[in-house]
Design an enzyme around this catalytic site. Structure first.
Site, PDB file in Angstrom:
ATOM      1  N   CYS A  53      43.170  11.796 -15.533  1.00 48.01           N
ATOM      2  CA  CYS A  53      43.894  12.518 -14.476  1.00 48.01           C
ATOM      3  C   CYS A  53      43.305  13.908 -14.276  1.00 48.01           C
ATOM      4  O   CYS A  53      43.132  14.662 -15.235  1.00 48.01           O
ATOM      5  CB  CYS A  53      45.370  12.623 -14.859  1.00 48.01           C
ATOM      6  SG  CYS A  53      46.285  13.769 -13.807  1.00 48.01           S
ATOM      7  N   CYS A  56      45.917  16.745 -15.522  1.00 51.51           N
ATOM      8  CA  CYS A  56      46.408  16.919 -16.891  1.00 51.51           C
ATOM      9  C   CYS A  56      45.713  18.106 -17.562  1.00 51.51           C
ATOM     10  O   CYS A  56      44.555  18.413 -17.263  1.00 51.51           O
ATOM     11  CB  CYS A  56      46.175  15.637 -17.699  1.00 51.51           C
ATOM     12  SG  CYS A  56      47.469  14.393 -17.483  1.00 51.51           S
ATOM     13  N   HIS A 122      52.056  14.202 -17.619  1.00 52.67           N
ATOM     14  CA  HIS A 122      51.599  13.269 -16.590  1.00 52.67           C
ATOM     15  C   HIS A 122      52.727  12.342 -16.123  1.00 52.67           C
ATOM     16  O   HIS A 122      52.748  11.909 -14.970  1.00 52.67           O
ATOM     17  CB  HIS A 122      50.459  12.432 -17.170  1.00 52.67           C
ATOM     18  CG  HIS A 122      49.781  11.524 -16.177  1.00 52.67           C
ATOM     19  ND1 HIS A 122      48.902  11.995 -15.234  1.00 52.67           N
ATOM     20  CD2 HIS A 122      49.865  10.184 -15.984  1.00 52.67           C
ATOM     21  CE1 HIS A 122      48.467  10.975 -14.496  1.00 52.67           C
ATOM     22  NE2 HIS A 122      49.032   9.862 -14.927  1.00 52.67           N
ATOM     23  N   ASN A 189      53.987  15.394  -1.760  1.00 52.93           N
ATOM     24  CA  ASN A 189      53.833  14.030  -1.308  1.00 52.93           C
ATOM     25  C   ASN A 189      53.993  13.160  -2.529  1.00 52.93           C
ATOM     26  O   ASN A 189      53.145  13.209  -3.409  1.00 52.93           O
ATOM     27  CB  ASN A 189      52.418  13.848  -0.763  1.00 52.93           C
ATOM     28  CG  ASN A 189      52.430  13.272   0.599  1.00 52.93           C
ATOM     29  OD1 ASN A 189      53.480  12.947   1.122  1.00 52.93           O
ATOM     30  ND2 ASN A 189      51.269  13.140   1.169  1.00 52.93           N
ATOM     31  N   SER A 197      48.010   9.134  -4.523  1.00 57.10           N
ATOM     32  CA  SER A 197      47.396   8.256  -5.511  1.00 57.10           C
ATOM     33  C   SER A 197      47.615   8.752  -6.938  1.00 57.10           C
ATOM     34  O   SER A 197      47.472   7.991  -7.877  1.00 57.10           O
ATOM     35  CB  SER A 197      45.896   8.138  -5.226  1.00 57.10           C
ATOM     36  OG  SER A 197      45.347   9.420  -5.012  1.00 57.10           O
ATOM     37  N   HIS A 200      50.790  12.286 -11.372  1.00 57.20           N
ATOM     38  CA  HIS A 200      51.037  13.566 -12.075  1.00 57.20           C
ATOM     39  C   HIS A 200      51.832  14.483 -11.136  1.00 57.20           C
ATOM     40  O   HIS A 200      51.415  14.716 -10.004  1.00 57.20           O
ATOM     41  CB  HIS A 200      49.720  14.224 -12.480  1.00 57.20           C
ATOM     42  CG  HIS A 200      49.917  15.322 -13.476  1.00 57.20           C
ATOM     43  ND1 HIS A 200      49.370  15.290 -14.734  1.00 57.20           N
ATOM     44  CD2 HIS A 200      50.639  16.469 -13.410  1.00 57.20           C
ATOM     45  CE1 HIS A 200      49.740  16.376 -15.394  1.00 57.20           C
ATOM     46  NE2 HIS A 200      50.509  17.111 -14.601  1.00 57.20           N
ATOM     47  N   HIS A 202      53.050  17.110  -8.818  1.00 56.90           N
ATOM     48  CA  HIS A 202      52.372  18.268  -8.229  1.00 56.90           C
ATOM     49  C   HIS A 202      52.740  18.413  -6.763  1.00 56.90           C
ATOM     50  O   HIS A 202      53.237  17.471  -6.147  1.00 56.90           O
ATOM     51  CB  HIS A 202      50.859  18.120  -8.366  1.00 56.90           C
ATOM     52  CG  HIS A 202      50.274  17.045  -7.492  1.00 56.90           C
ATOM     53  ND1 HIS A 202      50.407  15.696  -7.773  1.00 56.90           N
ATOM     54  CD2 HIS A 202      49.574  17.104  -6.332  1.00 56.90           C
ATOM     55  CE1 HIS A 202      49.801  14.987  -6.843  1.00 56.90           C
ATOM     56  NE2 HIS A 202      49.289  15.806  -5.942  1.00 56.90           N
ATOM     57  N   GLN A 204      51.292  20.554  -2.951  1.00 58.78           N
ATOM     58  CA  GLN A 204      50.165  21.244  -2.331  1.00 58.78           C
ATOM     59  C   GLN A 204      50.694  22.451  -1.576  1.00 58.78           C
ATOM     60  O   GLN A 204      51.852  22.484  -1.156  1.00 58.78           O
ATOM     61  CB  GLN A 204      49.434  20.309  -1.384  1.00 58.78           C
ATOM     62  CG  GLN A 204      48.836  19.110  -2.092  1.00 58.78           C
ATOM     63  CD  GLN A 204      47.911  18.313  -1.188  1.00 58.78           C
ATOM     64  OE1 GLN A 204      46.934  18.832  -0.671  1.00 58.78           O
ATOM     65  NE2 GLN A 204      48.238  17.060  -0.993  1.00 58.78           N
ATOM     66  N   PHE A 351      59.001   2.088   8.741  1.00 57.84           N
ATOM     67  CA  PHE A 351      57.698   2.467   9.275  1.00 57.84           C
ATOM     68  C   PHE A 351      57.917   3.285  10.540  1.00 57.84           C
ATOM     69  O   PHE A 351      58.729   2.911  11.384  1.00 57.84           O
ATOM     70  CB  PHE A 351      56.873   1.216   9.624  1.00 57.84           C
ATOM     71  CG  PHE A 351      56.362   0.466   8.440  1.00 57.84           C
ATOM     72  CD1 PHE A 351      55.076   0.698   7.960  1.00 57.84           C
ATOM     73  CD2 PHE A 351      57.144  -0.475   7.795  1.00 57.84           C
ATOM     74  CE1 PHE A 351      54.601  -0.001   6.868  1.00 57.84           C
ATOM     75  CE2 PHE A 351      56.677  -1.178   6.695  1.00 57.84           C
ATOM     76  CZ  PHE A 351      55.395  -0.943   6.228  1.00 57.84           C
ATOM     77  N   LEU A 352      57.229   4.381  10.670  1.00 59.56           N
ATOM     78  CA  LEU A 352      57.299   5.165  11.902  1.00 59.56           C
ATOM     79  C   LEU A 352      56.218   4.633  12.824  1.00 59.56           C
ATOM     80  O   LEU A 352      55.087   5.116  12.827  1.00 59.56           O
ATOM     81  CB  LEU A 352      57.052   6.650  11.613  1.00 59.56           C
ATOM     82  CG  LEU A 352      58.262   7.587  11.508  1.00 59.56           C
ATOM     83  CD1 LEU A 352      57.815   9.030  11.405  1.00 59.56           C
ATOM     84  CD2 LEU A 352      59.228   7.437  12.678  1.00 59.56           C
ATOM     85  N   VAL A 353      56.541   3.597  13.583  1.00 58.11           N
ATOM     86  CA  VAL A 353      55.549   2.910  14.406  1.00 58.11           C
ATOM     87  C   VAL A 353      56.172   2.510  15.738  1.00 58.11           C
ATOM     88  O   VAL A 353      57.345   2.754  15.982  1.00 58.11           O
ATOM     89  CB  VAL A 353      55.028   1.630  13.707  1.00 58.11           C
ATOM     90  CG1 VAL A 353      54.240   1.973  12.458  1.00 58.11           C
ATOM     91  CG2 VAL A 353      56.194   0.698  13.376  1.00 58.11           C
ATOM     92  N   TYR A 355      57.947   1.824  18.843  1.00 57.19           N
ATOM     93  CA  TYR A 355      58.816   2.617  19.707  1.00 57.19           C
ATOM     94  C   TYR A 355      58.881   4.068  19.247  1.00 57.19           C
ATOM     95  O   TYR A 355      58.908   4.986  20.060  1.00 57.19           O
ATOM     96  CB  TYR A 355      60.222   2.014  19.723  1.00 57.19           C
ATOM     97  CG  TYR A 355      61.124   2.609  20.787  1.00 57.19           C
ATOM     98  CD1 TYR A 355      61.015   2.205  22.116  1.00 57.19           C
ATOM     99  CD2 TYR A 355      62.066   3.583  20.481  1.00 57.19           C
ATOM    100  CE1 TYR A 355      61.825   2.752  23.105  1.00 57.19           C
ATOM    101  CE2 TYR A 355      62.886   4.133  21.462  1.00 57.19           C
ATOM    102  CZ  TYR A 355      62.759   3.720  22.768  1.00 57.19           C
ATOM    103  OH  TYR A 355      63.549   4.266  23.750  1.00 57.19           O
TER     104      TYR A 355
END
Ligand SMILES: [Zn+2]
Ligand SMILES: [Zn+2]
Lengths: 386, 386
Positions: A53, A56, A122, A189, A197, A200, A202, A204, A351-353, A355
């Protein structure tokens, strides 16, 4: 029966006064009985330390230095930043044709992006951490925000005081940028469902020379409300209203209100709002920082308990810009959004799709129904007893 | 070198004049070499008829009738509609407190939702169909749009003419709604990545008593542009500009332009724009309907060829509202959006999360780079030679 009860049965649109847009609500599509948990509760299978990672303690990053053996949080400049501090200049060609200058508009954006770990472990998440353990994260956010403020910022005095009050934490230290930037977006996120992905824990922090769309729209709406309503604040009024109405309240303490907002797009979307007029992180007192940590703990633990899974979401803080006028600071009201995609179980997601992209966001379960469910799952984190 | 070439290297924001918002572009993050296809080209493993599919001819729908043995398209009212034609009334309580009427705003929405199949074949897609086979889809869209127009609609004459010109197709016939509706959103959601569970080629048509956010914002922006620029049209000017500049053009025929728009959010987003002032489907001539079918064929085949996969996307048509003023009809300009999530291969997708939800949409690859790739994959559909 409150007048709005009819909205539990009919299709309707709700207005988001914070960003000025509408969404479609179709509660009649949720008439099927609530089925609750469909899958076995998920355990945490991760190691406390993962040698592969890049977050870590002690590990080497692909394009960067080795991480220190940090104790709480650790901040560093993202090796793959979406914006950079130095780049070629660009200004629209003054000789350009009229139509191109209208229809092909661009602005250069500079800035700096950080990654900030929440813990050296982690395998932990905000839901697993106690409020006291989340506190250093909020302290580091506050320090970083304070160090990026413009020298003439309306909150400069508050920033100096806040930094003095916060215990030193060398691992959360970052140098201020060379050029003054306009806005700092702190966001997390979480989960593969959100394209993240690395488990751990965190977040941003992207700082840019421009004010991004979403906080920009909110600032305009809040300033407009203030001007049209005798200096009252949109979110100040909203907090009072929701505390009174109760049906969308998930949890509250003296300083923060957690509600499924009237205008929520995501099934279990919540907003954490400061009860008094806090303009930015640096306005928070010692006690309020701990109360904010409690609010984050309550939201994330309830999320995990809801479907007995490691609940994915995007969250983000909106507050006063780094470089702003007195009026912009006054119009700002500190809050944090949580946008989670899960709908009925750990595997059924929204899903935001379709309509929603082409026409208008749409939801089935009402915010009132979502708030009732989140109020009901405030017990101990489910995986502690697995 | 065009002046804008510097935008290939620096972070910048681009303005979307069609909906009035900005997005962040970070082209420096794409400096790694283009790796092309990572996975084996995907074959079509589906049967031409699936007895369990609720859209195949002759099959029984869960809550509905049996489907006819249709030849081209087949339209029916969605058994799980997001809006209904009849429901309880709702009007905001006139006695309500001032603050609640500002911050808890709702509007009732009625309407009707259709499902429309593109073909009786379970295993086909628009990319597999010839333009002549897509034509009946466009004809059915036109018929349904025409039958929903208000009696005093500015395009009523055109609607009558268009319907006379179109060959009869009983399977695409729907009754007009009881109450006049405001807007018709035609959209397709294709692929599991877009949350679409049924591969049988179909779209949805949602008609509502309200004008949804996205076409509503576009209509305002287009009307504003028209007023500020001597009656010239935003998309009319844009078509001319892009035909001249060439770098974002994917394909064109006499009547339609396909471009990766300057302001694209999705990696390979395209917009299909009528070259002359077409306000809605009913304005199209016989020949233009076929040319529109060709444009849809070119977009969808190129999408599939790009990563040699069944390419997921959401697409949707924006046109004049069903019930509208003369000015609204004049400001409308027929176009179709395609929003595909794939980024570098059949399995690497873009997520609209984190910064994009909290702050501003963001992309790495520029629309110019995307257009170049889509121009280069116009050959025969890849899976024909597998
Ligand atoms: Zn906000
Ligand atoms: Zn549009």
């Amino acid at each position: 029966m409150p007048h709005e009860k009819v909205l539990d049965d009919i299709s309707h649109r709700r207005y988001n006064p914070l960003n000025g847009s509408w969404l479609l609500v179709s509660p009649h599509r949720t008439k099927r009985p609530w089925q609750g948990q469909q899958e076995a509760p998920s355990k945490n299978q991760l190691p406390e330390y993962d040698p592969k990672c890049y977050l870590c303690p002690g590990n080497q990053r692909a394009q960067g230095d080795a991480n220190p053996q940090y104790q709480n949080t650790f901040a560093f400049v993202n090796d793959y930043s979406a914006v950079k501090e130095e780049q070629q200049d660009y200004s629209p060609d003054p000789k350009t044709e009229d139509v191109a200058s209208l229809l092909l508009q661009a602005q250069p954006v500079t800035g700096r992006c950080y990654v900030l770990t929440f813990s050296p472990k982690h395998d932990t998440t905000l839901a697993d951490m106690r409020a006291q353990e989340i506190l250093p994260v909020i302290e580091t956010w506050t320090r970083i925000y304070a160090s990026h403020l413009s020298s003439s910022h309306p909150l400069k005095t508050e920033a100096v005081r806040a930094v003095q009050d916060i215990p030193a934490n060398a691992d959360g230290e970052v140098d201020p940028p060379k050029h003054q930037l306009r806005y700092m977006q702190i966001f997390e996120n979480k989960g593969a469902a959100m394209g993240c992905s690395n488990p751990h824990p965190h977040c941003q922090i992207w700082t840019t020379s421009t004010l991004p769309e979403e906080p920009g729209k909110e600032l305009i709406q809040m300033a407009k409300y203030k001007q049209e309503h005798d200096g009252r604040h949109l979110l100040g009024d909203y907090v009072k209203l929701e505390v009174e109405k109760k049906e969308r309240v998930v949890w509250q303490n003296d300083s923060f209100l957690v509600v499924c907002p009237w205008w929520a797009i995501w099934p279990f979307e919540v907003i954490v709002i400061a009860k008094r007029h806090v303009r930015a992180l640096v306005d928070l007192t010692d006690d309020e920082r701990l109360q904010f940590a409690e609010a984050i703990q309550e939201v994330t633990r309830r999320y995990d308990n809801l479907f007995e899974t490691n609940f994915p979401y995007s969250s983000g803080i909106h507050q006063a810009p780094l470089d702003c006028t007195e009026d912009e600071a006054k119009a700002s009201w500190f809050h944090m959004h949580f946008y989670p995609p899960l709908l009925r179980s750990a595997t059924v997601r929204k899903f935001l799709v379709g309509y929603e992209l082409m026409a208008e966001p749409q939801r089935d379960i009402t915010p009132e129904q979502a708030a009732a469910k989140l109020r009901d799952c405030g017990g101990e984190l489910y995986r502690k007893s697995l």
